[in-house]
Design an enzyme around this catalytic site. Structure first.
Site, mmCIF file in Angstrom:
data_model
loop_
_atom_site.group_PDB
_atom_site.id
_atom_site.type_symbol
_atom_site.label_atom_id
_atom_site.label_comp_id
_atom_site.label_asym_id
_atom_site.label_seq_id
_atom_site.Cartn_x
_atom_site.Cartn_y
_atom_site.Cartn_z
ATOM 1 N N CYS A 42 0.844 -1.194 0.000
ATOM 2 C CA CYS A 42 0.000 0.000 0.000
ATOM 3 C C CYS A 42 0.887 1.255 0.000
ATOM 4 C CB CYS A 42 -0.908 0.005 1.226
ATOM 5 S SG CYS A 42 -2.077 1.397 1.240
ATOM 6 N N ASP A 44 0.430 3.792 1.718
ATOM 7 C CA ASP A 44 0.366 4.379 3.065
ATOM 8 C C ASP A 44 1.766 4.696 3.604
ATOM 9 O OD1 ASP A 44 0.090 4.613 5.993
ATOM 10 O OD2 ASP A 44 -1.968 3.956 5.643
ATOM 11 N N ARG A 46 2.811 4.936 6.445
ATOM 12 C CA ARG A 46 3.180 4.197 7.661
ATOM 13 C C ARG A 46 3.677 2.788 7.363
ATOM 14 N NH1 ARG A 46 -2.584 4.986 10.260
ATOM 15 N NH2 ARG A 46 -3.018 4.497 8.077
ATOM 16 N N HIS A 98 -2.197 -4.050 4.940
ATOM 17 C CA HIS A 98 -2.020 -3.649 6.344
ATOM 18 C C HIS A 98 -3.376 -3.391 6.991
ATOM 19 C CE1 HIS A 98 -2.674 0.806 5.881
ATOM 20 N NE2 HIS A 98 -2.436 0.489 4.635
ATOM 21 N N CYS A 101 -6.233 -0.056 6.825
ATOM 22 C CA CYS A 101 -5.952 0.560 5.512
ATOM 23 C C CYS A 101 -7.060 1.560 5.152
ATOM 24 C CB CYS A 101 -5.851 -0.526 4.447
ATOM 25 S SG CYS A 101 -5.498 0.126 2.803
HETATM 26 CO CO CO Z 1 -3.468 1.205 2.986
#
Ligand code: CO
Length: 210
Positions: A42, A44, A46, A98, A101
């Protein structure tokens, strides 16, 4: 502000830290890369791929998009996969989702988010196919987390169904596809146990999922 001085400062520190340990590190990497892994994760912020699995530059080929989707007509993702499998000959393709998400959360909401809803439509399809299982989970975060897992399983199947992987298996090239999930709360990875490395494995997974 036009520039971002802190990032350049960070970059110089990072590069000198690496060359302190190995003065030839960047010189050796310059002319070749030979990673054993392709990471499909992803976008993301993080979920930084190399950091999570403790790999250095040169060791992980990476493709990231919202909610780690592998769409059959996505030339970007397919081109990365083809380069990784045909040219770099990676041994492992890791699809890593994750928990928590945002893409999965947005797909579960009944409100418009604009263009991205077309992308998230694939997750809503996964949701619809697994509605019975998801609806018996009493809390929203539990449903969200389970859909994060189910999404990874679907993407593992999608990778396995590409002509790229099918051709690789047909010519006897060893390529294993893994489905993992990362927990933002503790920084740990979990293997979802949906590993496939042949057409037979894919067939078994198909029976369970579609
Ligand atoms: Co995500």
């Amino acid at each position: 502000m036009k520039n971002t001085p802190q990032l350049f400062k960070n970059n110089r520190q990072w590069a000198s830290k690496i060359t302190e340990v190995n003065p030839d590190f960047f010189h050796n990497l310059k002319n070749q890369q030979a990673p054993e892994y392709l990471w499909i994760g992803c976008s993301d912020s993080r979920v930084p791929a190399n950091d999570i699995v403790g790999l250095l530059p040169g060791e992980l080929f990476v493709h990231r998009n919202i909610a780690n989707l592998v769409i059959h007509t996505d030339m970007n993702c397919l081109s990365v996969l083809q380069y990784a499998v045909d040219i770099l000959r990676v041994k492992h393709v890791i699809v890593c989702g994750h928990y928590g998400c945002g893409g999965i959360k947005a797909a579960m909401e009944n409100k418009p988010h604009g263009l991205v809803d077309n992308w998230l439509r694939h997750i809503r399809d996964t949701w619809r196919r697994n509605q019975v299982e998801l609806e018996i989970i009493p809390d929203e975060s539990g449903r969200n987390n389970r859909l994060c897992e189910l999404n990874v399983c679907d993407q593992v199947i999608n990778v396995g169904n590409t002509t790229i992987i099918q051709d690789a298996w047909r010519r006897g090239q060893e390529t294993t596809i893994h489905g993992w999930i990362y927990d933002l709360a503790d920084g740990l990875l979990k293997d979802l146990g949906v590993c496939i490395s042949s057409c037979e494995d894919l067939h078994i997974m198909h029976k369970g999922n579609l």
